[in-house]
Design a protein around this motif. Structure first.
Motif, PDB file in Angstrom:
ATOM      1  N   ARG A 463       0.838  -1.198   0.000  1.00  0.00           N
ATOM      2  CA  ARG A 463       0.000   0.000   0.000  1.00  0.00           C
ATOM      3  C   ARG A 463       0.874   1.251   0.000  1.00  0.00           C
ATOM      4  NH1 ARG A 463      -4.854  -1.724   4.240  1.00  0.00           N
ATOM      5  NH2 ARG A 463      -5.031  -3.882   3.494  1.00  0.00           N
ATOM      6  N   ASP A 467      -3.873   6.299  -1.415  1.00  0.00           N
ATOM      7  CA  ASP A 467      -4.974   5.354  -1.637  1.00  0.00           C
ATOM      8  C   ASP A 467      -4.779   4.492  -2.877  1.00  0.00           C
ATOM      9  OD1 ASP A 467      -6.563   6.254   0.601  1.00  0.00           O
ATOM     10  OD2 ASP A 467      -6.939   8.076  -0.569  1.00  0.00           O
ATOM     11  N   ARG A 493      -5.004  -1.582  -7.416  1.00  0.00           N
ATOM     12  CA  ARG A 493      -6.355  -1.214  -6.965  1.00  0.00           C
ATOM     13  C   ARG A 493      -6.299   0.174  -6.336  1.00  0.00           C
ATOM     14  NH1 ARG A 493      -7.451  -5.048  -3.454  1.00  0.00           N
ATOM     15  NH2 ARG A 493      -6.713  -3.810  -1.665  1.00  0.00           N
ATOM     16  N   SER A 495      -8.259   3.257  -4.202  1.00  0.00           N
ATOM     17  CA  SER A 495      -9.342   3.465  -3.238  1.00  0.00           C
ATOM     18  C   SER A 495     -10.030   4.800  -3.419  1.00  0.00           C
ATOM     19  CB  SER A 495      -8.791   3.366  -1.802  1.00  0.00           C
ATOM     20  OG  SER A 495      -8.187   2.112  -1.577  1.00  0.00           O
ATOM     21  N   PRO A 532     -13.303   4.735  -6.776  1.00  0.00           N
ATOM     22  CA  PRO A 532     -13.043   3.875  -5.615  1.00  0.00           C
ATOM     23  C   PRO A 532     -13.210   2.395  -5.961  1.00  0.00           C
ATOM     24  CG  PRO A 532     -14.382   5.754  -4.977  1.00  0.00           C
ATOM     25  CD  PRO A 532     -14.285   5.792  -6.470  1.00  0.00           C
ATOM     26  N   GLY A 533     -12.183   1.622  -5.654  1.00  0.00           N
ATOM     27  CA  GLY A 533     -12.218   0.197  -5.937  1.00  0.00           C
ATOM     28  C   GLY A 533     -11.806  -0.181  -7.340  1.00  0.00           C
ATOM     29  N   THR A 535      -9.714  -1.305 -10.463  1.00  0.00           N
ATOM     30  CA  THR A 535      -8.530  -2.136 -10.618  1.00  0.00           C
ATOM     31  C   THR A 535      -8.084  -2.154 -12.071  1.00  0.00           C
ATOM     32  OG1 THR A 535      -9.871  -4.121 -10.957  1.00  0.00           O
ATOM     33  CG2 THR A 535      -9.164  -3.652  -8.687  1.00  0.00           C
TER      34      THR A 535
END
Length: 591
Positions: A463, A467, A493, A495, A532-533, A535
């Motif tokens: 990470r 984000d 990915r 966020s 958000p989310g 990929t």
């Protein structure tokens, strides 16, 4: 006097199917990002300037621009553009060049194949007014392509009145030719020139078969004037028109009389623009104005020793190489095109031998169509020999009518007579399928993020601040000799959205042997557009330097903000800073 009545036939129904297929595929080809086609932004700028000022632009008023071009194409676009919402975001898009463009120019894929950086606003439903305008104007090119296909069909019916299936085959070859679909799905004056050239050839064939008349000569003159007002390279067609009058079987005085009439009409329509060029730049064609804004464009004189070797690039781009040249297809497809050329040559030889045996060669028509195709080949060789950007395959496109007619004749010659109706259908369907394959496998994916695979080979959870998380790679060990290329896939990915200047990198930790930077997703998803989310997968091709010594390189992946120069640190699950290194793989350089 009996009038000829139109009778709708199965061949007309088949032509409608071809036209619908062309329109659908051309629309799909047009879904590539705006301004990624050759000179598209400059063609749009010309129409935009014409809309805003109501006057032709200064031919030297735009660096590496297209203001020197003849105006007819832009006169068609400007009224349509005037009906659309103001394109206030044009300057912003114009300045958003991709600094990593063209890194792997010869390799299919999506690694920075686009010259400009694009946002979601440019995709349907077009939150960008400029994108809305460009896609609307691309519809004009599609309409021109429909006219071209119809013109090729009508020429085929004239040449082979007893063989309408062959005319349909020629129309299908035209409709589903990949370059034709592409150019007629973007903004480019080649689409209008190709359309007018096909209409002009049709008019010349009609005149040859039905006789010279004032009305036909005026029509030919109008088409000549339109060609001359579309692109300077259209001057090459005037020789074909002169040849058509010269070899016509009518009396010499009659041919001369009506040839002069056609010339007067053409000069009356186009002469003003050429006189304007002479007054503004001292050059009739406007080429001198182009050289002012493209000072490094000229090779020198006519350097055939430079131009002819560069025709290999012309050949590829004439078949299937898109964008500004950065979007190729697989090498196997180019070999397929080689085979098609060889088969066409064999087929034409067979057709010629048969016609000679039957004494059925219409030499006047063969000469006319041959000259029509040859002028574009000669023109392209000339351009490749005088200008660095002159070796583009699209310069052959205005001769597509001759190519398609020859292709249809060759195809029939290679097929058994009784099987021809079925084989024509199969041939056109296969040709359309190939165009669809090129679109779906190579062209559109070049401008899209790759999706995640069904299974991530090496799951990870690294990470970063901002984000963003690296959730896996394709391998943790790479092996290559100096000078070789290897690849690793990274899976990401997000966020939350980031800043548009956020870039990622793959570097070697020990030294500078590996230094690769990019915008996210091969440049196809700016961080400001992250959802958000969201990929995506990235393919990183790593070229091992030829002088790299044997040993192991540690590869790390990271992010930095190009506006501030700040590198994003690695964080733990709580978001606190971590000392962990973002190692993605180890590269073993073997001797």
């Amino acid at each position: 006097m009996r009038t000829r009545r139109f009778a709708f036939s199965p061949h007309h129904a088949a032509l409608i199917v071809v036209l619908i297929g062309f329109a659908a595929l051309a629309w799909a080809y047009s879904q590539t990002p705006i301004f990624e086609a050759p000179d598209e932004i400059e063609h749009y700028r010309y129409a935009r300037t014409l809309r805003d000022t109501g006057a032709l632009p200064d031919p030297t008023g735009q660096v590496r621009g297209q203001y020197h071009q003849a105006p007819l194409y832009y006169l068609l676009l400007a009224p349509v553009l005037a009906l659309l919402p103001p394109d206030s975001d044009f300057e912003q898009i114009d300045g958003r060049l991709n600094p990593f463009y063209g890194r792997w120019f010869t390799v299919p894929g999506n690694d920075n194949k686009h010259l400009y950086l694009h946002t979601r606003a440019e995709a349907w439903p077009y939150g960008s007014a400029t994108a809305l305008a460009v896609h609307t104007l691309r519809g004009v090119s599609i309409l021109l392509g429909l006219v071209t296909v119809c013109a090729v069909y009508r020429i085929g019916r004239r040449l082979w009145p007893e063989t309408p299936g062959r005319a349909l085959l020629a129309a299908g070859i035209t409709a589903f030719y990949p370059l034709f679909l592409y150019i007629n799905g973007v903004l480019n004056n080649d689409s209008l020139l190709t359309c007018l050239a096909a209409l002009l050839l049709w008019a010349l064939i009609v005149q040859h078969q039905d006789g010279i008349s004032a009305a036909r000569s005026i029509g030919i003159g109008v088409l000549c004037g339109a060609v001359l007002l579309t692109k300077v390279s259209g001057v090459a067609l005037m020789g074909v028109v002169g040849l058509a009058f010269l070899i016509h079987p009518a009396a010499t005085q009659r041919r001369l009389h009506y040839g002069v009439l056609a010339g007067v009409v053409a000069a009356g329509l186009a002469g003003g623009w050429y006189v304007r060029n002479l007054l503004l730049t001292g050059d009739l064609t406007g080429v001198a104005a182009m050289l002012v804004t493209w000072p490094d464009e000229r090779i020198g004189g006519v350097a055939l020793d430079v131009g002819i070797p560069r025709l290999a690039w012309t050949y590829q781009t004439a078949w299937a190489r898109f964008g500004h040249g950065a979007v190729p297809v697989a090498a196997a497809l180019y070999r397929l095109f080689d085979a098609l050329i060889a088969l066409a040559g064999i087929g034409l030889a067979i057709a010629l031998v048969r016609a000679l045996r039957q004494r059925a060669v219409h030499w006047h028509e063969v000469t006319l169509i041959g000259a029509f195709g040859a002028v574009w080949v000669v023109n392209t060789v000339y351009l490749a020999s005088v200008a660095w950007s002159g070796n583009q395959g699209r310069y052959l496109l205005p001769g597509i009518a001759a190519l398609a007619l020859a292709g249809a004749l060759a195809f029939d010659a290679l097929c058994p007579r009784r099987a021809r109706p079925v084989m024509r259908f199969i041939g056109v369907a296969a040709w359309a399928a190939l165009a669809a394959l090129i679109l779906g496998r190579y062209l559109l994916p070049a401008y899209q993020p790759y999706p995640l695979p069904g299974v991530i080979e090496k799951p990870m959870d690294i990470r970063y601040q901002g984000d963003i998380a690296l959730i896996g790679t394709s391998t943790d060990v790479l092996r290559a000799a100096p000078g070789e290329t290897v690849e690793v896939w990274l899976y990401w990915r997000a966020s939350a959205p980031g800043t548009d200047e956020l870039r990622n990198f793959v570097h070697s930790l020990e030294n500078a042997a590996v230094r690769i930077d990019s915008y996210p997703a091969g440049g196809n998803r700016l961080a400001g557009d992250w959802q958000p989310g969201e990929t995506w997968a990235e393919r990183w091709r790593i070229a091992v330097p030829p002088d790299a010594p044997p040993g192991t390189l540690t590869l790390i992946a990271g992010w930095y903000d190009a506006a501030t120069g700040q590198t994003l640190g690695v964080v733990d699950a709580t978001g606190a800073p971590s000392d962990a290194l973002p190692i993605i793989a180890r590269l073993e350089v073997v001797g």
